[in-house]
Design a protein around this motif. Structure first.
Motif, PDB file in Angstrom:
ATOM      1  N   VAL A  36      -8.935  18.145  29.370  1.00 48.76           N
ATOM      2  CA  VAL A  36      -7.344  17.606  29.439  1.00 48.76           C
ATOM      3  C   VAL A  36      -6.926  17.365  27.930  1.00 48.76           C
ATOM      4  N   GLN A  37      -7.685  16.871  27.100  1.00 51.29           N
ATOM      5  CA  GLN A  37      -7.216  16.704  25.447  1.00 51.29           C
ATOM      6  C   GLN A  37      -7.309  18.138  24.849  1.00 51.29           C
ATOM      7  N   ARG A  38      -7.959  19.058  25.232  1.00 51.41           N
ATOM      8  CA  ARG A  38      -7.828  20.252  24.293  1.00 51.41           C
ATOM      9  C   ARG A  38      -6.684  21.176  25.160  1.00 51.41           C
ATOM     10  N   ALA A  39      -6.240  20.947  26.370  1.00 50.66           N
ATOM     11  CA  ALA A  39      -5.075  21.531  26.898  1.00 50.66           C
ATOM     12  C   ALA A  39      -3.914  20.858  26.355  1.00 50.66           C
ATOM     13  N   ALA A  40      -3.746  19.679  25.922  1.00 50.19           N
ATOM     14  CA  ALA A  40      -2.463  18.904  25.574  1.00 50.19           C
ATOM     15  C   ALA A  40      -2.502  19.309  23.900  1.00 50.19           C
ATOM     16  N   HIS A  41      -3.419  20.034  23.489  1.00 56.40           N
ATOM     17  CA  HIS A  41      -3.230  20.264  21.862  1.00 56.40           C
ATOM     18  C   HIS A  41      -2.489  21.589  22.004  1.00 56.40           C
ATOM     19  N   ALA A  42      -1.567  21.690  20.683  1.00 59.03           N
ATOM     20  CA  ALA A  42      -0.779  22.965  20.779  1.00 59.03           C
ATOM     21  C   ALA A  42      -1.169  24.168  20.706  1.00 59.03           C
ATOM     22  N   ARG A  43      -2.629  24.338  19.917  1.00 57.55           N
ATOM     23  CA  ARG A  43      -3.292  25.704  20.172  1.00 57.55           C
ATOM     24  C   ARG A  43      -4.532  25.532  20.984  1.00 57.55           C
ATOM     25  N   PRO A  44      -4.781  26.213  22.134  1.00 60.73           N
ATOM     26  CA  PRO A  44      -5.979  26.031  22.990  1.00 60.73           C
ATOM     27  C   PRO A  44      -7.240  26.487  22.205  1.00 60.73           C
ATOM     28  N   THR A  45      -8.313  25.745  22.657  1.00 56.61           N
ATOM     29  CA  THR A  45      -9.502  26.395  22.069  1.00 56.61           C
ATOM     30  C   THR A  45     -10.490  27.028  23.030  1.00 56.61           C
ATOM     31  N   PHE A  46     -11.582  27.552  22.590  1.00 48.95           N
ATOM     32  CA  PHE A  46     -12.595  28.026  23.656  1.00 48.95           C
ATOM     33  C   PHE A  46     -14.082  27.771  22.735  1.00 48.95           C
ATOM     34  N   THR A  47     -14.939  27.487  23.262  1.00 50.18           N
ATOM     35  CA  THR A  47     -16.039  27.017  22.541  1.00 50.18           C
ATOM     36  C   THR A  47     -17.372  27.673  23.167  1.00 50.18           C
TER      37      THR A  47
END
Length: 298
Positions: free
Chosen positions: A84-95
């Motif tokens: 949820v925190q990652r989805a809230a960021h302006a730039r999506p992430t993938f690890t």
């Protein structure tokens, strides 16, 4: 009844410490507060979780069952928070997580090229945390080496590779082209036997060939240090052994060890389309690479 995750965390701390004082210190709360919370939790669950007296704290059968179920539940809750925190960021992430010896550069570049706005990261894991990273949400996918606890995971097989034994350079078996596992029966295995299940099935294996406790090793580098110092032997996938080279150890193929299976793992509850897209990339990449001994595709 809804399970209170805060009380569940308190319970896990006490169950792992088996001591209310140490658990309270670990949680940074007062011991009387912790005791009240555990009593309230037992009342809510209508089950006694601990048998405690002045000298000891012991889990009941209900407590043992709760501990087994609590860890993956808490990990899933933490993973949910991270996603949820990652989805809230302006730039999506993938690890992407990976085990030693596995190179994921091409796959990471491929998913990044498909999604220029995606921030792609990588994290190296070990035998101890290769699945925890996805349970906890620290990685979206993880390249894992079997065997692993598959509960709460989805797995896609990618490839297998030979396993070798790593020995000191002057070991009696160091000059051989290959060996059978039985030739190692007198040796001290540095790893958790769960990592090499065939080891337990060796006939005539001494019950306790070395009285020293097995060292706690969290990295390949530590294993190689112990091997070089004649502290024991290690069974490793071929790619790991060749990646971490040093002049005072050698690796020898083991004829009767099956290949190490590498899979891509992700959390069962992770429904991100990026995960399924990456799985497709990883499978296609694995099929395109020749992983036979001597190949240099990776």
């Amino acid at each position: 009844m809804d399970v209170d995750l805060r009380k569940l965390r308190y319970f896990v701390a006490v169950a792992e410490e088996l001591h209310f004082g140490r658990a309270a210190a670990r949680l940074h709360i007062a011991q009387p507060v912790l005791s009240r919370q555990i009593r309230a939790f037992e009342h809510e669950l209508r089950a006694e979780l601990f048998v405690r007296d002045r000298r000891s704290t012991v889990l009941t059968e209900a407590g043992r069952q709760l501990l087994a179920d609590a860890r993956p539940l808490l990990a899933s809750a933490e993973a949910l928070r991270r996603r949820v925190q990652r989805a809230a960021h302006a730039r999506p992430t993938f690890t992407i997580a990976f085990m030693p010896g596995i190179i994921v550069t091409a796959e990471a570049r491929a998913i990044g090229q498909r999604h220029p706005d995606l921030s792609v990261g990588v994290v190296r894991t070990s035998w101890n945390d290769q699945v925890e990273v996805v349970h906890e949400g620290r990685a979206d996918v993880s390249y894992v080496r079997l065997p692993v606890d598959q509960r709460g995971l989805r797995l896609r097989p990618l490839f297998g590779e030979p396993r070798v034994v790593v020995l000191p350079g002057d070991h009696r078996l160091a000059g051989k082209e290959s060996i059978d596992l039985a030739e190692l029966v007198e040796e001290r295995l540095l790893q958790d036997p769960d990592a090499v299940p065939e080891w337990r099935d060796l006939p005539n294996r001494p019950t306790d060939p070395d009285p020293r406790p097995r060292p706690v090793l969290s990295s390949v580098e530590e294993k190689l240090e112990h091997v070089a110092a004649y502290g024991g032997v290690a069974i490793l996938p071929l790619s790991t052994a060749t990646f971490y080279t040093r002049p005072d150890v050698v690796h020898v193929p083991v004829n009767d060890l099956g290949p190490n299976q590498v899979c891509l793992a992700w959390a069962e509850g992770n429904r991100s389309p990026l995960v399924h897209e990456f799985v497709d990339i990883a499978v296609r990449r694995a099929q395109a690479i020749d992983r036979s001994p001597g190949a240099t595709g990776e």
